[in-house]
Design an enzyme around this catalytic site. Sequence first.
Site, PDB file in Angstrom:
ATOM      1  N   LYS A  30      30.657  38.623  52.878  1.00 47.25           N
ATOM      2  CA  LYS A  30      29.905  37.386  53.117  1.00 47.25           C
ATOM      3  C   LYS A  30      29.084  37.004  51.886  1.00 47.25           C
ATOM      4  O   LYS A  30      28.891  35.829  51.608  1.00 47.25           O
ATOM      5  CB  LYS A  30      28.972  37.557  54.316  1.00 47.25           C
ATOM      6  CG  LYS A  30      29.646  37.224  55.639  1.00 47.25           C
ATOM      7  CD  LYS A  30      28.610  36.955  56.716  1.00 47.25           C
ATOM      8  CE  LYS A  30      28.411  38.173  57.576  1.00 47.25           C
ATOM      9  NZ  LYS A  30      27.477  37.964  58.688  1.00 47.25           N
ATOM     10  N   ARG A  53      38.197  48.046  59.542  1.00 51.00           N
ATOM     11  CA  ARG A  53      37.966  46.654  59.166  1.00 51.00           C
ATOM     12  C   ARG A  53      39.275  45.977  58.810  1.00 51.00           C
ATOM     13  O   ARG A  53      40.228  46.629  58.396  1.00 51.00           O
ATOM     14  CB  ARG A  53      37.096  46.576  57.912  1.00 51.00           C
ATOM     15  CG  ARG A  53      35.697  47.008  58.051  1.00 51.00           C
ATOM     16  CD  ARG A  53      35.015  46.937  56.698  1.00 51.00           C
ATOM     17  NE  ARG A  53      34.567  45.579  56.398  1.00 51.00           N
ATOM     18  CZ  ARG A  53      33.398  45.093  56.812  1.00 51.00           C
ATOM     19  NH1 ARG A  53      32.579  45.832  57.523  1.00 51.00           N
ATOM     20  NH2 ARG A  53      33.046  43.868  56.507  1.00 51.00           N
ATOM     21  N   GLU A 109      25.515  38.715  62.319  1.00 50.71           N
ATOM     22  CA  GLU A 109      24.259  38.300  61.707  1.00 50.71           C
ATOM     23  C   GLU A 109      24.449  36.848  61.270  1.00 50.71           C
ATOM     24  O   GLU A 109      25.422  36.543  60.560  1.00 50.71           O
ATOM     25  CB  GLU A 109      23.942  39.182  60.489  1.00 50.71           C
ATOM     26  CG  GLU A 109      22.603  38.788  59.892  1.00 50.71           C
ATOM     27  CD  GLU A 109      22.153  39.639  58.714  1.00 50.71           C
ATOM     28  OE1 GLU A 109      22.853  40.596  58.345  1.00 50.71           O
ATOM     29  OE2 GLU A 109      21.073  39.312  58.179  1.00 50.71           O
TER      30      GLU A 109
HETATM   31  P1  ATP Z   1      27.055  41.853  56.455  1.00 54.67           P
HETATM   32  O1  ATP Z   1      26.542  42.837  57.485  1.00 54.67           O
HETATM   33  O2  ATP Z   1      27.341  42.443  55.132  1.00 54.67           O
HETATM   34  O3  ATP Z   1      26.302  40.582  56.399  1.00 54.67           O
HETATM   35  P2  ATP Z   1      29.379  41.761  58.105  1.00 54.67           P
HETATM   36  O4  ATP Z   1      30.687  41.206  57.674  1.00 54.67           O
HETATM   37  O5  ATP Z   1      29.291  43.157  58.560  1.00 54.67           O
HETATM   38  O6  ATP Z   1      28.469  41.434  56.911  1.00 54.67           O
HETATM   39  P3  ATP Z   1      28.193  40.953  60.606  1.00 54.67           P
HETATM   40  O7  ATP Z   1      27.711  39.611  60.985  1.00 54.67           O
HETATM   41  O8  ATP Z   1      27.241  42.074  60.633  1.00 54.67           O
HETATM   42  O9  ATP Z   1      28.819  40.793  59.183  1.00 54.67           O
HETATM   43  O10 ATP Z   1      29.472  41.313  61.470  1.00 54.67           O
HETATM   44  C1  ATP Z   1      29.542  41.169  62.855  1.00 54.67           C
HETATM   45  C2  ATP Z   1      30.581  42.085  63.406  1.00 54.67           C
HETATM   46  O11 ATP Z   1      31.836  41.821  62.830  1.00 54.67           O
HETATM   47  C3  ATP Z   1      30.266  43.549  63.142  1.00 54.67           C
HETATM   48  O12 ATP Z   1      30.444  44.276  64.329  1.00 54.67           O
HETATM   49  C4  ATP Z   1      31.245  43.957  62.107  1.00 54.67           C
HETATM   50  O13 ATP Z   1      31.614  45.293  62.262  1.00 54.67           O
HETATM   51  C5  ATP Z   1      32.427  43.009  62.359  1.00 54.67           C
HETATM   52  N1  ATP Z   1      33.160  42.776  61.124  1.00 54.67           N
HETATM   53  C6  ATP Z   1      32.671  42.300  59.967  1.00 54.67           C
HETATM   54  N2  ATP Z   1      33.613  42.273  59.017  1.00 54.67           N
HETATM   55  C7  ATP Z   1      34.748  42.744  59.581  1.00 54.67           C
HETATM   56  C8  ATP Z   1      36.092  42.973  59.111  1.00 54.67           C
HETATM   57  N3  ATP Z   1      36.445  42.698  57.860  1.00 54.67           N
HETATM   58  N4  ATP Z   1      36.985  43.472  59.993  1.00 54.67           N
HETATM   59  C9  ATP Z   1      36.640  43.734  61.259  1.00 54.67           C
HETATM   60  N5  ATP Z   1      35.410  43.552  61.759  1.00 54.67           N
HETATM   61  C10 ATP Z   1      34.468  43.067  60.937  1.00 54.67           C
END
Ligand code: ATP
Length: 568
Positions: A279, A269, A42
């Site tokens: 984030k 994660r 995102e």
């Molecule tokens: P949010 O959805 O809270 O804004 P997010 O960290 O999930 O934050 P995204 O942009 O949705 O951000 O993440 C993109 C991809 O990265 C998703 O597939 C998510 O699962 C993966 N991702 C995010 N944080 C992690 C992490 N700490 N470890 C591994 N993969 C991650």
Amino acid sequence: MAQSEVQEESEKKGLNFVEEEVFNDLKAGKNGGRLSTRFPPEPNGYLHIGHAKAICMDFGVAEKFGGTCNLRFDDTNPVKEDVEYVDSIREDIHWLGFDWGNREYYASDYFPQLFDLAVRLIKEGKAYVDDQTSEEIAAQKGTPGTPGQESPYRNRSVEENLDLFMRMNAGEFDEGARVLRAKIDMASPNMHFRDPIMYRIIKTPHHRTGTTWKVYPMYDFAHGQSDYFEGVTHSICTLEFVVHRPLYEYFVKELADESYCPRQIEFNRLNLTYTVMSKRKLLQLVKEGLVAGWDDPRMPTISGMRRRGYTPQSIRNFIDTIGYTKYEALNSISLLEHAVRDDLNRVATRGMAVVNPLKVVITNYPEDKVETVTMENNPEDPESGVHEMPFSRTIFIERDDFMENPPKKFFRLAPGTEVRLKGAYIIKCDEVVKDSEGNIVELRCSYDPDTLSGMAGAARKVKGTLHWVSAQHAVDAEVRLYDRLFDVENPAAETERDFREMLNPESLVVVQGVKVEPFIARNAEAGAKFQFQRVGYFTPDADSTPEHLVFNRTIALKDTWEKVQKKS
Ligand code: ATP
Ligand code: MG
């Protein structure tokens, strides 16, 4: 890819559990033997090292089995998203060494199809407009053990639902006034099935579609369908989506058939000690000026790590080391730092810099003589060659490398003792010069002229070897010493204190008047990697100019954190 090739591929390499699932699907001929993944950020912040783990998985598995990986921006919430983030995400993925070719997509590309699907579901009696507030809806959700309560609007006619949904999108109603919900099952043991929200009203213009839409799909209604529209076969994500999977499948089944259906697989994660991965929290640090920006070298962001001097290879090696499992874990930042040291040891150019200079006058060395000595650029890399370094009567050594009253095992310089200046002569300390307050301002030493490389006394052994620079040739620099951003191991787990109270006050120490050898000053281009001998790994900062050199300490030579912890 032919099955025999797939077979071979899997036998050659040790596969992680996700790769094994993918391999089995390919072997079974699912989706016509096609493999397509996606990385779906995102654009509401910069990518962090957790995202790097997902990137390595999504792009890595595609590479391994001859598939493709799309970059898809999950831009379904215009309130939080921005093109600045889109640009940074592209740059960071490329820097890590992955490429999506021309397959750059946006969830917003699919808004028309998603809207059509929503209309179809309304017509089929599978969706309805709810006039309740989000609080009212939440209050009716029930708990995992007790069923929820049906909305009083649940049994509206198809016509009324269609009319209201169209008017929602025409901008007739305020944000929050109405939502579109899927009509599934308010008693489902899976909370996500209790009539999940599909669309909400948002009036902020979207960075790509402007004011075309007033309704925006929720993650659960957008993600699986976007996968489907793109032909994604394996939608790999993190464990928090396990509970969403049945809903993912429910919506995807509205579109897919046996010939092709995307499949969601989840892994753990990445969580790291001494930092945060949310984030929202990272954005707070940036907005409140608690760090210098998303790319502050203390941030766990990819841009921060790049600015700090981490190499993409070290990040990828670290991710390989921790691997992928189905269990949440907290990984030690020491492992990442170890990977960074390992890679920098391989690639960094060696040079000399004195961080806390102490003047040394070599009294028996001629006043205006200058010699050049030869230094290896990188003993780990035979191709890297050598460079020349000037030697003269007045030099700087590290203040810490001298002690007036040394303890027993101090092998550096002290009154009456000898050390070797790395790559040059052996010197002996004859006299300590102090100012009126008793501070040591200068050492007066004598050198043994027979101890340079190639001379008779070159092999003469002394216990200590010091780094040094020639005073008249050295160039002044600013050095930024970084340490861990937080001083508690797992800030996210602390419930008593706000995370901002746990910031390490010593995470940045700026030192001016650092003396670097001319070779370092000449080669201080963006991205250069140096090992300041005996001090640590350094890289020029984005703020560095030829007139005012600024170096970031990427990492110290050794892990001193444990010692520091014990001292404090
Ligand atoms: P949010 O959805 O809270 O804004 P997010 O960290 O999930 O934050 P995204 O942009 O949705 O951000 O993440 C993109 C991809 O990265 C998703 O597939 C998510 O699962 C993966 N991702 C995010 N944080 C992690 C992490 N700490 N470890 C591994 N993969 C991650
Ligand atoms: Mg997310």
